[in-house]
Design an enzyme around this catalytic site. Structure first.
Site, PDB file in Angstrom:
ATOM      1  CG  HIS A   1      21.128  -2.107   3.000  1.00  0.00           C
ATOM      2  ND1 HIS A   1      21.525  -0.820   3.212  1.00  0.00           N
ATOM      3  CD2 HIS A   1      19.773  -2.087   3.008  1.00  0.00           C
ATOM      4  CE1 HIS A   1      20.462  -0.038   3.320  1.00  0.00           C
ATOM      5  NE2 HIS A   1      19.393  -0.792   3.213  1.00  0.00           N
TER       6      HIS A   1
ATOM      7  CD  GLU B   1      -3.119   4.456  -1.216  1.00  0.00           C
ATOM      8  OE1 GLU B   1      -1.966   4.068  -1.020  1.00  0.00           O
ATOM      9  OE2 GLU B   1      -3.391   5.453  -1.923  1.00  0.00           O
TER      10      GLU B   1
ATOM     11  CG  ASP C   1      -0.455   4.684   2.564  1.00  0.00           C
ATOM     12  OD1 ASP C   1       0.220   5.070   3.541  1.00  0.00           O
ATOM     13  OD2 ASP C   1      -0.063   4.785   1.389  1.00  0.00           O
TER      14      ASP C   1
ATOM     15  CB  CYS D   1      -2.066  -3.093  -5.276  1.00  0.00           C
ATOM     16  SG  CYS D   1      -2.464  -1.437  -4.712  1.00  0.00           S
TER      17      CYS D   1
HETATM   18  C1  PEP Z   1      -0.432   0.886  -0.171  1.00  0.00           C
HETATM   19  O1  PEP Z   1      -0.511   1.900   0.531  1.00  0.00           O
HETATM   20  O2  PEP Z   1      -0.797  -0.252   0.222  1.00  0.00           O
HETATM   21  C2  PEP Z   1       0.121   0.967  -1.528  1.00  0.00           C
HETATM   22  C3  PEP Z   1       0.057  -0.044  -2.349  1.00  0.00           C
HETATM   23  O3  PEP Z   1       0.742   2.130  -1.855  1.00  0.00           O
HETATM   24  P1  PEP Z   1       2.247   2.498  -1.374  1.00  0.00           P
HETATM   25  O4  PEP Z   1       2.757   1.311  -0.609  1.00  0.00           O
HETATM   26  O5  PEP Z   1       3.019   2.779  -2.590  1.00  0.00           O
HETATM   27  O6  PEP Z   1       2.001   3.682  -0.511  1.00  0.00           O
HETATM   28 MG    MG Z   2      -0.122   3.830  -0.400  1.00  0.00          MG
END
Ligand code: PEP
Ligand code: MG
Length: 858
Positions: free
Chosen positions: A476, A713, A737, A784
């Site tokens: 960490h 996702e 995801d 994203c």
């Molecule tokens: C993803 O799944 O790429 C996403 C942006 O959502 P999280 O990482 O918050 O699940």
């Molecule tokens: Mg996600």
């Protein structure tokens, strides 16, 4: 005169080394010879000699002739990964064989399916003092036919062989010597490729370098000798050198192992840069432990960068505790009060820090409340010990358990336990850890280890680098240092204890070295490197404030992913054009009760205000799976990642969803906020949310419909993107995801970390489907997930049609700079080529090649 004939080891098509799809062989890094595409699965000896290397995986064999010439046959490319599947060795290392003797049987089908190529190099390695002649022309060849001949280059001493010349008896005795010991973390140990890299590096120096493992020693210039050491993952390897440039030779060999690790990662077998969560950082490389310092110490890169500064030690004060307690009731109450004080203090610190610090403090709070630790402490108190003594011994017991584990990432949690121990002991003594501990100007912190709270207590403005004798790259404190942008080396070994306090040192945390007594020119050079890096960074940061366009003028938006208001300020400072993903669940993750509408509105409004006129894409709470909420206990599920998650949870708890939507709709200015729905699998889920939004908008009196987006996702959503996009204003691809669900690999699984790669062609095909649907509908498609900040991924995503990337705030400037250097047409060509490739490793190699051709080597 020919001194050796090399015969075909099997039937097949004989070609040249250029046809082997591996730069190590095609580039003659191992030696010269030919390549054969085999048509039979029986490999016979291409010459007589002794088997000097035959790994357990039996995918390659080396023979040393009586004259000391080494001949390597490496069946196919990347076959080490098969781990022996399909191969059957018929001889043992050390055996003497005649030309034509059977050495290995292999199943052509199995190997062909698992290998990158079957093209098999047959090489003389190395070629020092030798020349190859009468090379067979391309065409069919039968086992036992002559492939080429080896002739010696005449020297005064006769024919040179690969054996290094013995050292002259009158060699000067005061030659420099250097040595390092390290643990090899390469997945397949020192197999052909890393051995070639090391041998090449060793040859670049005058020093005589050797490698030792398992009680044997190999000349570092001989690939075969290195392979014959049989070094596997986890083995200890010593590197020694003597001669004028011995320290440089050893440092270069250590760096060679790290380079091999990077190649391994790039090929998709190590940590995949693009799939790590946003808070991820450099994966650990090797773990060198210096034996002897010769002005240069090798370490593991925890945070890359360069710094020049003064070695500075800070003393850790041992907190004294009395062993015996007065009264067990009072001791217990004191311990409880101390824990409450620590909790309050840590929560205060978390509220003012960034996402990284918050995550680390969350882990510390877990330790503070750990039932096993607390139970053990209470037992000791009941046995008459003081609160402090009991707490310390309970923590130390847990530390011993962690230290016995093989998993280094778990062992690195020891520091966190020590940190929690000291917090509580200080609180029991009525003290708190001092803040802003003064440091001299340009301090390079030199210590055996460092706790997260010790780092955050230091005066950041004066701290230029951190060097630890121990520690881990995934600890960490290393993650914190990365967030604070402080170059850091760990695992430097006890040699750093010899560095005088105040001495000027050079930390090259790009190469993994610490120069403990650099000469003036080296210091000047390093200072210049630091300076030019700072200037480049300042320029990139200044340019980051400008709207982003690709080289051909195509507009690409670069947004930031946020978890709180501090991130929002950082995003603006780094030139983000908006927030592409506000993970609203993180704002309230530690709460015992659900946040009210007013609380949520206040939090969202603060973030909107920090963003000013920029858009804010606010994702509805993505709860469940790896993101449980205390105030919303979900039923135990066998497989939470496939259970109540994202929009499914929201629809199952309509009151919570309505509260959140009402708060989001009331954020001002209204037009800046867009809503995003997580974990969509069909249009009905979108319509259900839209229905609630319509109702609430009418209730609140909002005339303009809020823009609504769906996250892609799941493979289902990607494949149905053209239907989904009719119901929304934009799509945002959550590659983290999407990768997990496409590859059926848990995104948090440590052993699969190297394989959950969003650049897998299957994932790219789904991205292409979503981006294509967006282009056809004239609507924005963003990415994203973590892959958006992966420089190898950027040209691919743009080539597939993505026009908005949302990344961690700190990555915005570099991503904008990269986009400005790309032409969309080139990106499109690259993407098309990659969609048909067979593995993420191949995709990464193609993308790297394209970036290299543009001069983007970073
Ligand atoms: C993803 O799944 O790429 C996403 C942006 O959502 P999280 O990482 O918050 O699940
Ligand atoms: Mg996600």
């Amino acid at each position: 005169m020919s001194i050796l004939q090399i015969l075909a080891p099997f039937d097949g098509w004989c070609g040249t080394l250029d046809e082997v799809p591996d730069p190590v062989f095609a580039g003659r890094m191992l030696g010269d010879g030919v390549a054969i595409d085999p048509t039979t699965g029986i490999l016979v000896a291409p010459c007589a000699g002794e088997i000097v290397a035959l790994p357990a995986s039996a995918h390659a064999v080396s023979i040393r002739t009586a004259r000391g010439i080494d001949v390597l046959v490496h069946i196919g490319v990347d076959t080490v990964q098969l781990g022996g599947r399909g191969f059957d060795a018929r001889v043992r290392p050390g055996a003497s064989v005649r030309a034509g003797d059977e050495l290995i049987r292999f199943d052509l089908d199995v190997v062909a399916r698992g290998a990158k190529s079957l093209m098999t190099p047959i090489l003389v390695t190395p070629m020092d003092g030798l020349r190859l002649q009468q090379r067979r022309a391309p065409g069919l060849v039968s086992s036992g036919e002559v492939l080429f001949e080896i002739v010696g280059i005449a020297t005064a001493a006769g024919i040179e062989t690969s054996t290094p010349p013995p050292r002259a008896a009158n060699a000067p005795k005061e030659e420099a010597a250097a040595a390092h010991t390290l643990i090899v973390t390469l997945r397949h140990g020192l197999h052909a490729r890393p051995a070639a890299l090391l041998a090449q590096r060793a040859k670049a120096f005058g020093a005589q370098a050797s490698l030792s493992a398992h009680g044997r020693t190999a000349n570092a210039r001989s690939v075969v000798a290195i392979m014959a050491l049989g070094v596997r993952q986890g083995d200890e390897l010593s590197i020694q050198a003597s001669g004028a440039d011995a320290p440089q030779s050893v440092a270069s060999l250590v760096a060679g192992i790290q380079e091999a690790l990077r190649m391994e990662s790039a090929a998709g077998h190590g940590a995949a840069a693009g799939t790590a969560p946003d808070s991820s950082k450099t994966a650990p490389t090797a773990a060198p432990r210096p034996l002897a310092a010769a002005g240069v110490l090798g370490g593991v890169i925890a945070v890359p960068g360069i710094a020049v500064g003064r070695a500075t030690r800070i003393e850790r004060r041992e907190i004294a505790v009395a062993e015996h307690g007065a009264d067990s009731g009072r001791e217990r109450a004191e311990l409880e009060q101390a824990r409450i004080n620590v909790r309050m203090r840590l929560e205060r610190v978390a509220a003012t820090g960034g996402a990284t610090r918050r995550e680390i403090i969350a882990a510390h709070l877990e330790f503070l409340d750990d039932p096993q630790v607390n139970e053990a402490a209470h037992e000791s108190i009941a046995a008459g010990k003081s609160a402090g003594f009991a707490w310390r011994s309970a923590i130390r017991r847990s530390i011993s358990a962690l230290q016995a584990l093989e998993d280094s990432r778990l062992r690195e949690r020891v520091d966190d336990l020590l940190d929690v121990e000291s917090h509580v002991l200080l609180a029991l003594a009525g003290e708190a850890r001092p803040m802003n501990i003064p440091l001299p100007e340009r301090a390079v912190l030199v210590a055996d280890d460092l706790l997260p709270s010790e780092l955050t207590a230091l005066d950041r403005a004066r701290l230029v680098a951190i060097c630890l004798s121990g520690g881990g790259a995934t600890s960490h404190v290393a993650i914190l240092a990365a967030a604070m942008d402080i170059p850091m080396l760990v695992g430097l070994g006890s040699g750093i204890r010899d560095i005088a306090d105040g001495a000027t040192v050079i930390v090259d945390a790009d190469a993994g070295t610490l120069q403990t007594a650099p000469a003036a020119p080296a210091i000047e050079q390093a200072r210049a490197a630091v300076e030019s890096r700072l200037m480049r960074r300042a320029k990139t940061l200044a340019e980051a404030q400008i709207e982003c366009r690709a080289l051909d003028g195509t507009r690409v938006e670069v947004f930031a992913n946020l978890g709180n208001v501090t991130d929002a300020a950082a995003a603006v400072a780094h030139g983000a054009e908006g927030c592409g993903l506000l993970r609203t669940e993180f704002l309230f993750i530690d709460r015992e009760t659900a946040p009210t509408e007013a609380e949520q509105l206040a939090a969202y409004q603060d973030i909107a205000a920090a963003l000013g006129p920029r858009p804010l894409i606010l994702r509805l709470m993505d709860v469940g799976g790896d993101k449980p909420l205390r105030y919303l206990p979900l039923p135990a599920e066998d497989n939470p990642a496939l259970g109540l998650r994202g929009i499914r949870t929201a629809l199952a708890h309509p009151d919570l969803m309505r509260t959140q939507l009402r708060a989001a709709l009331r954020v001002r200015p209204a037009g800046n906020v867009r809503l995003l729905i997580p974990m969509i699998t069909d249009a009905a889920e979108i319509l259900a949310v839209r229905g609630v939004i319509d109702e609430l908008e009418a209730e609140i009196g909002i005339a303009d419909r809020v823009e609504l987006g769906a996250m892609i996702e799941t493979p289902a959503a990607a494949l149905m993107a053209s239907g989904l996009i009719r119901e929304v204003d934009f799509l945002s691809i959550g590659s983290n995801d999407l990768t997990q669900y496409t590859l059926a690999m848990d995104r948090g699984h440590p052993e699969l970390a190297g394989r959950t790669d969003a650049l897998h062609p299957a994932v790219l095909k789904l991205v292409a489907a979503a981006a294509g649907a967006g282009a056809a509908a004239g609507k924005m498609v963003a990415v994203c997930g973590g892959v958006a900040a992966d420089r190898l991924a950027v040209p691919l995503l743009l080539g597939l049609g993505v026009r908005e990337l949302s990344v961690v705030p700190a990555a915005v400037p570099a991503i904008k700079r990269q986009i400005r250097s790309l032409r969309i047409n080139d990106c499109r060509e690259l993407a098309l080529r990659c969609l048909d490739l067979a593995s993420p490793g191949e995709v990464r190699a193609q993308a790297a090649e394209m970036l290299e051709s543009l001069g983007d080597m970073q």
